[in-house]
Write an enzyme that holds these catalytic residues in place. Structure first.
Site, PDB file in Angstrom:
ATOM      1  CB  VAL A  16      32.386 -26.522   4.924  1.00  0.00           C
ATOM      2  CG1 VAL A  16      33.686 -26.088   6.084  1.00  0.00           C
ATOM      3  CG2 VAL A  16      31.793 -25.311   4.287  1.00  0.00           C
ATOM      4  NE  ARG A 101      31.972 -16.809  11.210  1.00  0.00           N
ATOM      5  CZ  ARG A 101      31.380 -17.115  10.127  1.00  0.00           C
ATOM      6  NH1 ARG A 101      30.400 -16.261   9.780  1.00  0.00           N
ATOM      7  NH2 ARG A 101      31.345 -18.233   9.440  1.00  0.00           N
ATOM      8  CB  CYS A 130      33.120 -17.541   2.776  1.00  0.00           C
ATOM      9  SG  CYS A 130      31.348 -17.055   2.493  1.00  0.00           S
ATOM     10  CG  HIS A 244      31.775 -16.334  -2.336  1.00  0.00           C
ATOM     11  ND1 HIS A 244      31.097 -17.175  -3.051  1.00  0.00           N
ATOM     12  CD2 HIS A 244      31.782 -16.551  -1.242  1.00  0.00           C
ATOM     13  CE1 HIS A 244      30.418 -17.794  -2.170  1.00  0.00           C
ATOM     14  NE2 HIS A 244      30.647 -17.254  -0.863  1.00  0.00           N
ATOM     15  CD  GLN A 324      31.554 -20.976   0.373  1.00  0.00           C
ATOM     16  OE1 GLN A 324      31.518 -22.133  -0.180  1.00  0.00           O
ATOM     17  NE2 GLN A 324      31.220 -21.155   1.894  1.00  0.00           N
TER      18      GLN A 324
END
Length: 342
Positions: A16, A101, A130, A244, A324
């Site tokens: 990432v 989150r 994701c 995904h 993703q």
């Protein structure tokens, strides 16, 4: 955006973090100084960025001094340890981990859905999971039409969801199969992934549902400001390298036709409608991971009425695919950072 910003990436050597670098270039982000932060074993290595070589530094609190924006691409433990230090030093953090989150005072943002939530940040903004991003980007325009109340979702998640080690392990297993050799002992996944699928991602969280499955409900409620949203999700790891896929059935408060759904999806930002079962070119019939890898749109197709619903006019089913590593992680984070500087 004439001003230049000092930007740091925590976890810059992972899948990432590496993608964040590319997204900063692609989105013409106004980077003045770039700091690439990773573990001590990576210190001294260099990475090319926008025509110059940038040396990797050790991730420690002092590395955030005078930073404007920090992009987090590290795991939960490192995020919890270091990112609050970045905020203390005056940076605004956009974090891709799960660590913050669901904190009530931390915005959880998908720019196509709730960009305004960026305005109430207190130094930290969270990037969603994701699978949450990939599923909600096409759900949002349909919610705006008819008011979504329930989601039934099955995800088909690529090896990329486990980062670079997951992708490397799948490639190694596929190569061994091709040579007729024994599959090496798996490490990134609980079982062999090549020629197989694994119907569990994450540990058990609630009533037999895993942590990955509960993210779609809990994060979806926060992002879409729908505290009563009901979600039933099953997450499956599949032997796909990247991108995904999700099968999603939505239930609505109001009537919605297939034609209205297709029209809304075709016009939605971040979405590409690919939905023609009769198309001569197979790539125009429905979304596939191969077509959606290494780009930022969520492809949506197989749009149809939910004939299992007692009121079919209140239900829509569709299939979607998205990268993703990009929109599911790095791209979304850079899009949030752009909201901060625009």
């Amino acid at each position: 955006m004439s001003k230049q910003y000092t930007v740091a990436i925590l976890g810059a050597t992972g899948a990432v973090g590496t993608q964040m670098l590319q997204c900063l270039v692609e989105q013409d982000f106004p980077v003045g100084e770039l700091r690439l932060l990773a573990s001590a074993r990576s210190v001294g290595k260099t990475v090319e960025f926008a025509g110059r070589e940038v040396a990797i530094q050790e991730a420690r609190p002092e590395a955030f001094d005078d930073c404007d924006i920090v992009l987090g691409a590290a795991g939960d433990d490192i995020a919890k340890q270091l990112l609050p230090e970045a905020v203390k030093r005056g940076a605004v953090v956009v974090d891709n981990s799960h660590a913050f989150r669901l904190d009530a005072d931390v915005p959880l943002v998908v720019p196509e859905i709730n960009a305004d939530d960026v305005k109430w940040h207190h130094g930290l903004i969270a990037n969603p999971n994701c699978a949450t991003i990939i599923g909600l980007v096409p759900t949002w325009p349909l919610h705006q039409l008819a008011g979504v109340t329930r989601m039934v979702v099955s995800t088909y998640q690529a090896a990329s969801g486990a980062g670079a080690p997951g992708m490397a392990e799948l490639e190694e297993q596929l190569a061994a199969l091709g040579r007729g050799e024994q599959i090496p002992e798996p490490h990134a996944f609980a079982a062999q992934l090549a020629s197989n699928l694994i119907p569990q991602i994450g540990g058990e969280k609630f009533a037999g549902f895993t942590s990955e499955e509960m993210k779609l409900q809990n994060e979806g409620r926060k992002i879409m400001h729908l505290p009563e949203l009901r979600v039933n999700c099953t997450c499956v790891r599949v032997p796909v390298l990247r991108s995904h896929s999700e099968s999603i059935t939505l239930e609505f408060e109001r009537d919605i036709t297939v034609e209205e759904a297709r029209e809304a999806l075709a016009a939605a930002p971040g979405v590409k409608l690919v939905d023609d079962l009769t198309a001569e070119n197979v790539h125009d019939r429905w979304p596939m991971p191969l077509d959606t890898s290494d780009q930022d749109l969520i492809y949506v197709g197989r749009v149809r009425q939910d004939i299992s619903n007692p009121r079919p006019e209140h239900g829509i089913t569709f299939w979607c695919c998205g990268d993703q590593i990009r929109k599911g992680a790095a791209t979304n984070a850079v899009q949030i950072a752009k909201l901060l500087v625009q």
